[in-house]
Design an enzyme around this catalytic site. Structure first.
Site, PDB file in Angstrom:
ATOM      1  CB  SER A 587      35.019  54.188 -49.851  1.00 31.71           C
ATOM      2  OG  SER A 587      34.341  55.080 -50.700  1.00 31.71           O
ATOM      3  CG  ASP A 662      26.932  53.046 -49.092  1.00 35.24           C
ATOM      4  OD1 ASP A 662      26.881  54.274 -49.322  1.00 35.24           O
ATOM      5  OD2 ASP A 662      28.002  52.413 -49.071  1.00 35.24           O
ATOM      6  CG  HIS A 694      30.183  55.105 -47.987  1.00 35.44           C
ATOM      7  ND1 HIS A 694      30.207  54.004 -48.814  1.00 35.44           N
ATOM      8  CD2 HIS A 694      31.378  55.733 -48.184  1.00 35.44           C
ATOM      9  CE1 HIS A 694      31.343  53.966 -49.488  1.00 35.44           C
ATOM     10  NE2 HIS A 694      32.074  55.000 -49.109  1.00 35.44           N
TER      11      HIS A 694
END
Length: 719
Positions: A587, A662, A694
């Site tokens: 991320s 995602d 995600h």
């Protein structure tokens, strides 16, 4: 000095003995990674839990619930009931009782939850007084304070159900782009719910979000025979955002009114709270630019704006995260949390918006509020005082401002408070302590150990973890790091290094909890002979506003400078093989992984970036514009932070991993980066997890970490 009970000494002795005999067996990813088939056996677990029912201490172990009516007498407990006693009173098809909560006032009403509903069990009468079975296709279930009504959503509308099972539809929006009773603003600003009951249970406030003007992002489900489109409303930075209003349903008159929150429509309505009498609603309202917050009070019946109590401005951003908290037994005063002086602290206000006093101050932050004692004289809270990588229990007297620290053992504490405020249940974890629960007497800080977790790695010769401090690139700020070393570490040898990075806002990777917060993959890599390094750069949380906001309008710039200092520190160590270094993050950490590879192309041989942001123009409005402003306001900053215009600098082996569904960092980020690489003749590797969002979950998460590890092993040792 804190007195130690005999139980505490026995715990210390047990823990030290348990770590003497060591096995040569190595732990596997199935044991170390969530989703692994043996993972649950290697996570610290406190076998007996404790909670409060008023001033009585409740003990739960497996299916049984016991009560200590006088916490000062820990040898005197009585059996209350079992989970099976509750299950026997409801239909078998409702499933097992999964959790219970007791009333704060000490009444005999216990809320219990099953996989299919929520109910109330009276442990004196041994009866279930009410049970709500969740309707089919319903979500966001919130029980009213008096336990008489259940609020929930079905589809995009809000519903109520009474204790007789009669359902009432409150909103009637047909357009699927209009959502009622759900969390809004993409869960930023501390928002995690869209339904808010009044204290008397006669009104319910709710968010109404209109997304019809927001661009739909095309997420595709590839598992169908013919791939199916699952469009999601995704407002990217600088683009049109959704519009939110707040409705109030009055149960007595069966009517919905909306608060007059006014223009512009694309502001943020955050931190909703009710007055104790239910006559008013308070909202922290933030402009689209996120640099001006107004605390407004509305009439809950008419919806009229009654008063703006105060406002806060900052040239960078203002981020309200906590609703106001009314002082117990005083409906005319409330607590407000703000970092207006540079650190998150507590402020006492009256309902006219007048500041009575600042209750806490200093170069440390209030992290969480535990609650008031029964008189409302003292407020208990968790803070970083006196150490930013620890969490300690404090209280402040609202009258004289005296602050008392109630925890003394180093580590990370959290707590719950008895009704009177006499006792605290203290949960502690520290680098050498997998977890324990203690009872603290707030009058003298005497602590009695209640329960503790065994070392889940007992019998294994696991890698060691140490922490330290280096200076940031500004030459002034202290940065905390942890370093994981192989169990058979020999300082005369040279070791490859895996740097694990996150580095973004609202994060702190290094703290004094079990093994200094080191995760399973770090342990696994150290078993394989790697050193693993993790450091919190400037831009991360709990160190004050200046420390966090130094990255404003230039994400990735200052963070990279600090991470470089970390690498320089590693290269100064005689046992580090500086020619065999890799970096991995997910991320924001995925963004930082690629960012480091292209800003400092000669540092790392290998990088693995998971779910990476590659250009902040493709990220969502709330988060993106807080830290970067709009692209049209800050074009230079967006260009400097973008990874797409720097791919020609990439020299290392790079693996990018992304879930193809995602909804947070959409796969467009990775696709655009790959496209830019093709244009420049650069050759990264790309791996997709079909059907995942995600993060990877379940068994696929084990596969993910095996894949990351293989990539390190395959390329860290190549010449």
């Amino acid at each position: 000095m804190k007195r130690l009970s005999l139980f505490t000494l026995l715990f210390a002795l047990t823990f030290s003995i348990g770590t003497n005999a060591q096995s040569t067996d190595l732990l596997t990813l199935e044991q170390l990674i969530p989703g692994g088939n043996e993972y649950r056996n290697y996570v610290p677990r406190i076998p007996v839990n404790y909670l409060w029912s008023g001033n009585s201490l409740i003990e739960t172990e497996n299916d049984s619930v016991w009560i200590y009516r006088n916490p000062a007498k820990l040898r005197e407990k009585s059996f209350l009931f079992s989970y099976e006693d509750i299950r026997a009173k409801i239909n078998e098809d409702q499933g097992k009782v999964t959790s219970i909560t007791f009333s704060s006032d000490g009444s005999s009403a216990v809320r219990f939850y099953t996989g299919n509903g929520v109910g109330v069990f009276d442990y004196y009468k041994k009866i279930v007084t009410v049970y709500f079975s969740y309707p089919e296709s319903s979500d966001n279930h919130i029980l009213s304070p008096d336990n008489e009504l259940l609020a929930y959503t079905k589809g995009n509308n809000l519903f109520l159900m009474d204790k007789n099972g009669i359902e009432k539809q409150i909103t009637n929006d047909v357009c699927e782009d209009i959502l009622n009773g759900q969390s809004v603003h993409r869960n930023e600003f501390g928002i995690n719910s869209g339904i808010f009951w009044s204290p008397e249970s006669n009104k319910v406030a709710f968010y109404r979000m209109d997304e019809s003007m927001v661009t739909s992002y095309p997420i595709v489900d590839m598992s169908a025979r013919v791939a199916e489109l699952k469009p999601q409303k995704y407002p990217m930075a600088g683009m049109t955002s959704h519009q939110v209003t707040v409705g109030v349903y009055d149960i007595d008159i069966d009517q919905v009114n909306f608060l007059e929150t006014g223009e512009p429509d694309d502001h943020y309505l955050t931190n909703i709270s009710w007055s104790p009498d239910g006559e008013h609603i308070y909202i922290a309202e933030l402009n689209r630019e996120q640099n001006h917050m107004r605390l407004n009070r509305y009439n809950s019946t008419s919806g009229d704006l009654e008063e703006m109590l105060f406002d806060e401005k900052h040239t960078k951003y203002v981020e309200p995260l906590n609703p106001i908290l009314f002082v117990k037994s005083n409906k005319d005063q409330f607590i407000w949390q703000s970092n207006r002086d540079g650190y998150n602290h507590l402020y006492l206000y009256n309902t006219s918006g007048e500041l009575i006093k600042q209750l806490t101050s200093g170069e440390w932050e209030v992290i969480d509020i535990i609650g008031f004692d029964n008189s409302g004289s003292n407020l208990y809270f968790i803070s970083t005082n006196p150490n930013p990588i620890e969490r300690h229990i404090h209280s402040v007297n609202l009258k004289n401002g005296k602050i008392t620290q109630h925890s003394s053992f180093p580590g990370t504490h959290s707590a719950t408070l008895s009704l009177s405020g006499r006792y605290l249940i203290d949960r502690l974890s520290a680098h050498d302590n997998p977890g324990q629960l203690s009872l603290i007497d707030t009058r003298n800080q005497k602590s009695d150990l209640l329960s503790f977790s065994k070392n889940p790695f007992e019998g294994y010769n696991v890698p060691s973890v140490e922490i330290g401090i280096i200076k940031a690139a500004d030459g002034e700020s202290d940065l905390y790091y942890r370093l994981v070393k192989p169990a058979d570490f020999d300082e005369t040898k040279k070791y490859p290094v895996a740097v694990y990075v996150y580095g973004g806002p609202h994060s702190q990777m290094v703290n004094n909890r079990w093994r200094y917060g080191s995760g399973g993959w770090e342990l696994y890599m150290a078993q394989k002979g790697y050193l693993v390094f993790v450091m919190d750069n400037r831009g991360t949380a709990y160190r004050g506003f200046e420390f966090e906001s130094v990255t404003h309008r230039q994400l990735g710039v200052e963070e990279a400078k600090d991470q470089l200092k970390g690498v320089e520190f590693l290269k100064s160590l005689p046992y580090v093989d500086s020619n065999k270094m890799g970096i991995h993050g997910w991320s924001y950490g995925g963004f930082m992984t690629i960012n480091m590879l292209i800003r400092y192309p000669d540092l790392f041989k290998v990088g693995v970036a998971g779910g990476p942001v590659t250009d902040w123009r493709y990220y969502e409005v709330m988060y993106g514009e807080r830290y970067m402003d709009m692209p049209q306001e800050n074009p230079e900053g967006y260009e400097e932070s973008s990874l797409l215009n720097k791919v020609d600098r990439l020299k290392s082996r790079l693996l990018i991993i992304h879930g193809d569904e995602d909804p947070t960092v959409v796969m467009q980020h990775s696709n655009q980066f790959i496209r830019a690489c093709i244009k420049e003749g650069v050759h990264p590797d790309f791996f997709i997890y079909p059907g995942h969002g995600h993060n990877m979950t379940g068994a696929d998460r084990v596969h993910l970490h095996e894949h990351i590890t293989r990539y390190f092993d395959d390329f860290i040792y190549t010449d």
